[in-house]
Design an enzyme around this catalytic site. Structure first.
Site, PDB file in Angstrom:
ATOM      1  N   ASP A 178      -0.112   4.992   1.168  1.00 56.93           N
ATOM      2  CA  ASP A 178      -0.303   5.903   2.302  1.00 56.93           C
ATOM      3  C   ASP A 178      -0.209   5.150   3.633  1.00 56.93           C
ATOM      4  O   ASP A 178      -0.883   4.141   3.841  1.00 56.93           O
ATOM      5  CB  ASP A 178      -1.654   6.600   2.192  1.00 56.93           C
ATOM      6  CG  ASP A 178      -1.734   7.498   0.969  1.00 56.93           C
ATOM      7  OD1 ASP A 178      -2.346   8.562   1.056  1.00 56.93           O
ATOM      8  OD2 ASP A 178      -1.165   7.129  -0.081  1.00 56.93           O
ATOM      9  N   ASP A 232       0.870  -1.162   0.000  1.00 53.01           N
ATOM     10  CA  ASP A 232       0.000   0.000   0.000  1.00 53.01           C
ATOM     11  C   ASP A 232       0.919   1.228   0.000  1.00 53.01           C
ATOM     12  O   ASP A 232       2.114   1.111   0.300  1.00 53.01           O
ATOM     13  CB  ASP A 232      -0.870  -0.036   1.255  1.00 53.01           C
ATOM     14  CG  ASP A 232      -1.723   1.199   1.426  1.00 53.01           C
ATOM     15  OD1 ASP A 232      -2.260   1.687   0.425  1.00 53.01           O
ATOM     16  OD2 ASP A 232      -1.847   1.681   2.570  1.00 53.01           O
TER      17      ASP A 232
END
Length: 211
Positions: free
Chosen positions: A13, A11
């Site tokens: 963020d 991922d």
């Protein structure tokens, strides 16, 4: 395309980087508090991610394109990220990122962090400003899982040789289809579902788990 020994998909963020980009963009609109609360609810899995993202992006209406440069200047890479990507490459692996964030930021920071391929949302623009809408399909949990599987197939990597690393509910499907799902800086539901939980907020901790 040259086959890879293994694939690591992160991922973006709060995983690849320490920030939540949409909150930095919301600063530009003076609406960080409401966007931050909506982000937290989505990451805990309390609301549908796509619905939440549309709500949060709507709060960005009117933010000028010039804000992207200011936001990019505030991005903080997660400690250990370059060590991890270098180790993956040294061992014949490939690094991918699938993000519920935005290409407008990721396109500028991913190459310098050693990421080989990435996918994210795009923000709709008109007359040099954000319209408050997403341009195209939203990168949700199913999209993340499908991207990991698609890249693995392209690279000739068997599913057991894939690693997914994430922090929020939007990462659970990707972690479920990977050979190893790692919760990093994660919400409780993600920690419970993960194969392993990385305690320190340092991505170099993952190196010992690489094939």
């Amino acid at each position: 395309m040259t086959a890879a020994r293994f694939l690591v998909v992160l991922d973006a963020d709060s995983t690849l980087i320490r920030n939540e980009v949409i909150e930095l963009l919301a600063d530009e609109a003076g609406r960080r508090a409401e966007v931050q609360a909506a982000t937290e609810a989505a990451m805990r899995g309390e609301v549908d991610f796509s619905t939440s993202l549309r709500f949060r992006v709507a709060a960005l209406q009117g933010v000028p394109v010039s804000a992207f440069e200011r936001v990019r200047a505030r991005i903080e890479p997660t400690p250990g990220v370059r060590d991890l990507t270098a180790a993956v490459h040294d061992r014949g692996g490939v690094v991918g990122v699938v993000s519920g964030g935005f290409h407008e930021i990721l396109d500028h920071i991913a190459p310098g962090l050693g990421v080989d391929r990435w996918r994210a949302n795009r923000l709709e623009l008109a007359d040099g400003e954000l319209t408050g809408r997403v341009d195209g399909d939203i990168v949700d949990g199913a999209f993340k899982a499908a991207s990991l599987q698609e890249w693995a197939a392209e690279l000739g990597v068997p599913s057991h040789a894939t690693i997914a690393i994430g922090d929020g509910a939007n990462d659970l499907q990707m972690m479920a289809v990977a050979g190893l799902g790692l919760a990093f800086n994660a919400k409780p539901a993600v920690r419970e579902a993960a194969s392993l939980v990385i305690g320190p907020q340092d991505l170099s901790e993952v190196i010992a788990l690489l094939p």
